[in-house]
Scaffold this motif. Structure first.
Motif, PDB file in Angstrom:
ATOM      1  N   THR A 521       6.604 -21.531  34.159  1.00 54.62           N
ATOM      2  CA  THR A 521       5.280 -21.812  34.739  1.00 54.62           C
ATOM      3  C   THR A 521       4.993 -20.865  35.898  1.00 54.62           C
ATOM      4  OG1 THR A 521       5.507 -24.152  34.133  1.00 54.62           O
ATOM      5  CG2 THR A 521       3.833 -23.600  35.766  1.00 54.62           C
ATOM      6  N   ASP A 522       5.991 -20.642  36.723  1.00 55.74           N
ATOM      7  CA  ASP A 522       5.823 -19.707  37.846  1.00 55.74           C
ATOM      8  C   ASP A 522       5.587 -18.288  37.348  1.00 55.74           C
ATOM      9  OD1 ASP A 522       6.203 -21.819  39.549  1.00 55.74           O
ATOM     10  OD2 ASP A 522       8.324 -21.383  39.933  1.00 55.74           O
ATOM     11  N   ALA A 525       2.000 -18.006  36.313  1.00 54.33           N
ATOM     12  CA  ALA A 525       1.148 -17.972  37.507  1.00 54.33           C
ATOM     13  C   ALA A 525       1.214 -16.599  38.179  1.00 54.33           C
ATOM     14  CB  ALA A 525       1.580 -19.058  38.487  1.00 54.33           C
ATOM     15  N   ASP A 526       2.402 -15.995  38.221  1.00 56.23           N
ATOM     16  CA  ASP A 526       2.559 -14.670  38.828  1.00 56.23           C
ATOM     17  C   ASP A 526       1.796 -13.617  38.028  1.00 56.23           C
ATOM     18  OD1 ASP A 526       3.411 -12.566  40.367  1.00 56.23           O
ATOM     19  OD2 ASP A 526       5.430 -12.498  39.509  1.00 56.23           O
TER      20      ASP A 526
END
Length: 774
Positions: A521-522, A525-526
């Protein structure tokens, strides 16, 4: 309202053949229509406007023949040789060859000379040749290899020859499963998963168990076999109509395959409870009159009024799901709201009609005589009275105990993790989960969580610059944390022309982590946060899509929608409760109690289902739309108990009782029935934990937990304690609001009874000395 419902109850009792006939005709008509126009349900979770969907639209522009991820019908058959062996060893090679041949001949499976189904080793050689010819690196080849480096685990990929997953016939899916079972043996493990095998096993066992428990509770409540069966029979009518209505709804909108289960779960629970409240009031009225028609009228006019407003709060909570503009969630909410609306109509019309048909036999089949204990003055002395007096002795202690306990239970909710259902979150004993585990073990966690970057280079005129920009996108993705590999997997260049003329490309980004891992998920997002800088430096447009991105976007949209939903639901329901109770403090405390219930329920559910506490299930993320749906359902049910309990308290207050006596009298007349209703609802919800779907298990557990907390802890402990502390101020309402609000008379104050109520039945004798507070 009480007068209108009183007339309705009397009419239904007197003209029962007409009312019964109307319901029978409705069942037949709705059933015939629904079965004629029904379409299959869908397992896709789409939300218009999310970033991954916009990227998918861009992909369709650049690659018109590309398959939409949500319409994927592929199946992955995983074959695994024993430790120390390879897939080319005998007898495994022959078994796999026969399996591939059988799969090619399975019903609805797409297989032709142009698109043959290959065994893993043959597919690996063909894929490597094609990739190398296209300029792929050895790392690119290894990242997409259908055989693991040890040669022990391989992937056979196929797809069904249909337009949408809903066109796949269950028999075709079962054929794949049977072939996998037949190929297993002699140490060879064969499992299968993929979008094409998403099965929905809907069994009636859960409903039957819930009904059986409800029947036992009703027998204990009424002491009559006939009376115990009435709420169940009428609820089943409402549930049948709801199920048929949801079936018919598939002809007009996409309906999630979970929608019918949730609609039945909620419709059955409230259907039994609403009928129970009216039937209990009917029995109570028969103690004061021999006129059964009048008793039915009074029961529908009083308890029926509470049912209407309780049902309205549930309807508001469920129908308001449309406000968040999420199609599948809207369909769920409307389907469940339909079930609640039908439960209200059944309780108000069908139940009194059945009572009219049975007349004196309504409480037949007696197994226990109804003979409540009475005090010296002749008033009923039951556990409800005893509990109300116990809480009244120390209301401040009761408030503190409830708030602290529920607050502590809510703490795990801060670690809430959400995801959409997938093969990797299926129960460990399913072939889908075992296939997923084999792939993870052999190829790494990220193999099943790819992100697809769509690159639009139409803004760059120079071919060489455009190809260089595609390479920069690959480098940009590969440098991100948690990326195992990034590579170009396709371009839209003419196969017979110059590859450099391609104006679009797809970049496959394979994470190191699974789709459910926070790291993935990160990563997404990045990528989204830095894609603007990439586009500015390269003059290309990029978008990230794929099932992993879609799942994350759906979860994010649901989380963002939750505050809006809460505001709408709580606001509308607060106004409704002000109208019902003609008070500001009672609706306010009701709402605060609901928030405690939801937070504590989420905390317990996270602890049990996400963290795996108690060992009941394997720990895994909760399904994305569970919190928002839980909030809607729990709010509606919480207000149910609030309305049923507090309307009896207000009824006593309206007829002259002071604040203390009113609470005791309200519990005298409603606590037993509310407790029975809560136990029934808990049993109906808890029975759904027996289903195979992890989401339904979690939802059934959460709803059963929420009912227990709200009914017994909040409504029967916290609310009466607060009402003791508030005293007469509980019914305070500014004069200008009082003049503005219409009078709905939920308590039936306007009804002319054949029996009169005497004020001395509700006076100072019900007071208890309070050692703290109030």
């Amino acid at each position: 309202m009480a007068i209108l419902l009183h007339r309705l109850g009397r009419t239904a009792f007197r003209r029962w053949p007409i009312f019964l006939g109307v319901w029978v005709v409705a069942l037949v008509a709705v059933g015939a229509t629904a079965l004629a126009i029904a379409k299959p349900t869908t397992s896709a979770f789409t939300i218009p406007g999310i970033p991954s969907e916009r990227a998918s639209e861009l992909q369709q522009e650049l690659f018109p023949d590309a398959e939409d991820a949500l319409n994927d019908t592929s199946v992955t058959v995983v074959v695994a040789a024993p430790e120390g062996s390879t897939l080319t060893d005998e007898p495994y090679a022959d078994r796999i060859a026969q399996l591939v041949q059988d799969l090619s001949e399975s019903p609805q499976v797409l297989s032709s000379e142009e698109a043959p189904i290959l065994d893993p080793t043959t597919a690996a050689a063909a894929q490597e040749e094609a990739l190398v010819a296209g300029g792929a690196t050895p790392e690119d080849v290894a990242n997409l290899a259908p055989v693991d480096p040890d040669g022990r685990v391989g992937l056979i990929t196929l797809e069904f020859d249909v337009d949408e997953p809903t066109d796949i016939e269950p028999a075709s899916q079962e054929a794949i499963m049977e072939l996998a079972d037949e190929a297993s043996g002699d140490g060879l493990q064969v499992e299968a998963n993929g979008p094409g095998l998403q099965l929905m096993e809907i069994s009636g066992a859960s409903e039957l168990i819930g009904i059986a428990v409800a029947l036992v509770v009703l027998v204990l409540t009424f002491g009559s076999l006939v009376a115990a069966g009435l709420p169940i029979v009428t609820a089943i009518v409402g549930v049948a109509l709801t199920s048929l209505g949801v079936t018919g709804m598939t002809a007009f909108v996409d309906v999630s395959d979970m929608t019918p289960i949730l609609a039945v779960m909620i419709g059955l629970a409230v259907g039994i409870d609403y009928a129970l409240f009216i039937l209990a009031r009917y029995r109570s009225e028969l103690q004061h009159t021999d006129d059964r028609e009048e008793a039915a009228g009074v029961a529908v006019g009083t308890a029926g009024s509470a049912v209407v407003f309780a049902g309205l709060t549930v309807l508001i909570a469920l129908a308001a799901l449309a406000v968040v503009r999420i199609p599948f969630l809207t369909a769920m909410g409307l389907a469940a709201a339909t079930g609640v609306a039908l439960a209200v109509l059944v309780a108000l019309t069908l139940l009194p009609a059945v009572l009219g048909m049975l007349k004196g036999k309504a409480f037949g089949g007696v197994v226990r005589r109804y003979d409540p204990k009475r005090d010296s003055s002749g008033r009923v002395l039951n556990n409800g009275v005893r509990w109300a007096r116990t809480v009244g002795r120390s209301p401040i202690a009761a408030v503190l105990l409830v708030v602290v306990a529920l607050g502590a239970l809510a703490i795990p909710a801060k670690d809430l993790q959400l995801a959409l259902p997938s093969d990797s979150t299926s129960p460990s004993d399913t072939t889908q989960r075992q296939a997923s585990d084999l792939i993870t073990e052999a190829f790494g966690e990220g193999r099943q969580a790819p992100l697809l970057v769509v690159v639009d280079g139409r803004g760059i005129e120079d071919d060489a610059a455009r190809q260089a920009a595609f390479g920069e996108v690959v480098a940009w993705a590969a440098e991100k944390d948690d990326v195992a590999h990034a590579q170009i997997t396709g371009t839209n260049a003419d196969p017979a022309g110059d590859p450099a003329t391609a104006t679009g490309a797809t970049v496959l980004v394979t994470p190191e982590s699974s789709a459910e891992d926070v790291a993935t998920t990160d990563l997404l997002a990045d990528m989204r946060a830095t894609q603007g800088d990439l586009e500015e430096s390269t003059d290309v447009e990029v978008g990230v899509t794929g099932m992993t991105a879609i799942a994350v976007d759906v979860s994010d949209r649901l989380n963002d929608a939750l505050p809006i939903y809460l505001l709408v639901v709580i606001g509308l329901a607060f106004l409704l409760l002000v109208l019902v109770f003609r008070s500001l403090l009672v609706p306010l405390t009701a709402t605060l109690g609901f928030l405690l219930t939801v937070l504590a329920t989420l905390g317990i559910t996270v602890l049990v289902f996400q963290e795996g506490a108690l060992g009941l299930v394997e720990g895994q993320p909760l399904v994305s739309f569970m919190p928002i749906f839980l909030v809607g359902v729990v709010f509606g049910l919480a207000m149910d108990y609030q309305v049923f309990l507090v309307t009896r308290i207000r009824e006593a207050h309206v007829h002259g009782a002071d604040s203390v006596a009113a609470v005791v009298d309200g519990f005298r007349n409603s606590a037993r029935v509310v407790a029975a209703a809560a136990v029934i609802m808990m049993s109906v919800f808890a029975a759904f934990m027996l289903m195979d779907m992890s989401f339904i298990k979690a939802m059934g557990f959460a709803l059963a937990t929420a009912v227990f907390i709200d009914a017994f802890v909040v409504r029967m402990t916290l609310i009466p304690a607060l009402m003791y502390l508030m005293g007469e101020k509980a019914w305070w309402l500014p004069g200008w609001i009082d003049r503005f609000l219409p009078r709905v008379d939920v308590e039936g104050e306007s009804l002319e009874r054949a029996h009169a109520r005497h004020d001395d039945d509700r006076h100072d004798d019900d007071r208890e000395p309070q050692t703290t507070g109030a």
